[in-house]
Design an enzyme around this catalytic site. Structure first.
Site, PDB file in Angstrom:
ATOM      1  N   THR A 141      34.231  13.786 -16.864  1.00  0.00           N
ATOM      2  CA  THR A 141      33.031  14.681 -16.790  1.00  0.00           C
ATOM      3  C   THR A 141      32.504  15.197 -15.689  1.00  0.00           C
ATOM      4  O   THR A 141      32.651  14.359 -14.775  1.00  0.00           O
ATOM      5  CB  THR A 141      31.931  13.612 -17.375  1.00  0.00           C
ATOM      6  OG1 THR A 141      32.412  12.817 -18.553  1.00  0.00           O
ATOM      7  CG2 THR A 141      30.762  14.480 -17.974  1.00  0.00           C
ATOM      8  N   ASP A 180      32.440  21.238 -13.321  1.00  0.00           N
ATOM      9  CA  ASP A 180      31.154  21.609 -12.663  1.00  0.00           C
ATOM     10  C   ASP A 180      31.405  21.401 -11.268  1.00  0.00           C
ATOM     11  O   ASP A 180      30.848  22.137 -10.401  1.00  0.00           O
ATOM     12  CB  ASP A 180      30.190  20.684 -13.167  1.00  0.00           C
ATOM     13  CG  ASP A 180      29.584  20.877 -14.564  1.00  0.00           C
ATOM     14  OD1 ASP A 180      30.189  21.873 -15.114  1.00  0.00           O
ATOM     15  OD2 ASP A 180      29.317  19.819 -15.388  1.00  0.00           O
TER      16      ASP A 180
HETATM   17  O1  RIB Z   1      30.216  19.364 -17.898  1.00  0.00           O
HETATM   18  C1  RIB Z   1      29.779  18.046 -18.066  1.00  0.00           C
HETATM   19  C2  RIB Z   1      28.546  18.220 -18.895  1.00  0.00           C
HETATM   20  O2  RIB Z   1      28.291  18.721 -19.883  1.00  0.00           O
HETATM   21  C3  RIB Z   1      27.839  16.788 -19.025  1.00  0.00           C
HETATM   22  O3  RIB Z   1      27.194  16.145 -17.860  1.00  0.00           O
HETATM   23  C4  RIB Z   1      26.910  16.827 -20.180  1.00  0.00           C
HETATM   24  O4  RIB Z   1      25.791  16.667 -19.950  1.00  0.00           O
HETATM   25  C5  RIB Z   1      27.551  18.184 -20.687  1.00  0.00           C
HETATM   26  O5  RIB Z   1      26.453  19.185 -20.365  1.00  0.00           O
END
Ligand code: RIB
Length: 296
Positions: A239, A243
């Site tokens: 996760t 990002d």
């Molecule tokens: O990209 C990861 C995120 O995607 C997580 O933190 C979750 O909240 C979703 O939005």
């Protein structure tokens, strides 16, 4: 140059499971952890940790104070975050024994942007600034149109991809950061090289970063091409890997680094992030990334 990120803030409910639950199946887990996340928040924290002046915009519910506290802790400017009566966005995330995840997203306050709010926030930014967007808030077409009118550079992470993105004028985007699933949904193709070629043909002046999970990342800008392999690690939670990559990539661009170095830093930052649980807390500081690169 400042980065304005109008994006989601979600409270992630993370469950460790043996395998991702199948339709009609019930699976028990004794493992629940809560983390601050949301693609917007994660990318702002990655930018701030990479050393960029970043402003997080968007909406929280009355329960959103932990996000404001985290912005202060990590150096993200929160002056443009507003509170509405809808609850803060949240997710239900299952992580299987291979560290793969699946995410159920409740948008909540993230879906409460108004045109008045967008106009007000954008009025504080100038053509040399960057607007970073993902697809977890409403009003994306309006955001893109207004920012383009102002002459801002628009960076879009079209994630998660859905039909609403079809209403966005993607020709106004200067930097795409997307994975192969999203690239496939935009182009209708499946092979990474074909996706990249189709994106370049359709958006010849746009920088395109196509992340390929364990197969690394591809970059294209017109005729320019680069490939960045991953730094192999033992992942515990993927996760926010994308990002982290996005935040570090934009940070490298704003620093004016050569693209191969920008990609290398981004790949190292996300390799570190996947070795830790959670979204926001997993994102490494710039010093840690640079030290790890020296040792690599
Ligand atoms: O990209 C990861 C995120 O995607 C997580 O933190 C979750 O909240 C979703 O939005």
């Amino acid at each position: 140059m400042k980065v304005l990120n109008i994006g989601s803030m979600n409270l992630d409910h993370v469950y460790q499971v043996d395998h991702i639950v199948q339709p009609g199946e019930t699976e028990s887990t004794g493992s629940l952890a809560l983390f601050l996340g949301g693609k917007g928040m994660n990318q702002s924290v990655a930018l701030a940790k990479a050393g960029v002046e970043v402003y997080q915009g968007g909406m929280l519910g009355p329960d959103g104070q932990p996000f404001l506290d985290a912005c202060r802790e990590y150096g993200v400017d929160s002056r443009y975050i507003r509170t509405v009566s809808e609850p803060t966005g949240h997710t239900i995330i299952q992580i299987d024994r291979h560290a793969q995840n699946c995410i159920l997203l409740y948008g909540g306050a993230n879906q409460c942007l108004t045109e008045e709010y967008v106009d007000e926030v954008l009025s504080h930014f100038a053509p040399e600034d960057i607007l970073l967007l993902q697809n977890e808030v409403n009003l994306l077409p309006y955001l893109v149109d207004r920012a383009c009118e102002k002459g801002m550079t628009i960076a879009l992470n079209p994630s998660p991809f859905d039909e609403k993105l079809r209403a966005v004028d993607l020709s106004k985007v200067s930097i795409f950061l997307l994975n192969e699933v999203e690239g496939g949904q935009i182009t209708g193709l499946t092979q990474p090289e074909e996706i990249l070629a189709a994106m370049v043909e359709r958006f010849p002046d746009t920088q395109i970063v196509l992340t390929l999970g364990k197969d690394g990342a591809l970059y294209a800008h017109g005729a320019e091409r680069h490939f960045q392999p991953i730094f192999p690690v033992q992942a515990v939670d993927t996760t926010a890997a994308g990002d982290t990559f996005t935040g570090y990539f934009l940070a490298g661009l704003t620093e004016g680094l050569p693209i191969p170095e920008v990609l290398r830093r981004s790949a190292k930052a996300s390799a570190i992030a996947v070795t830790r649980p959670g979204a926001v807390p997993s994102i490494p500081q710039r010093d840690e990334v640079l030290r790890a690169l020296e040792q690599a």
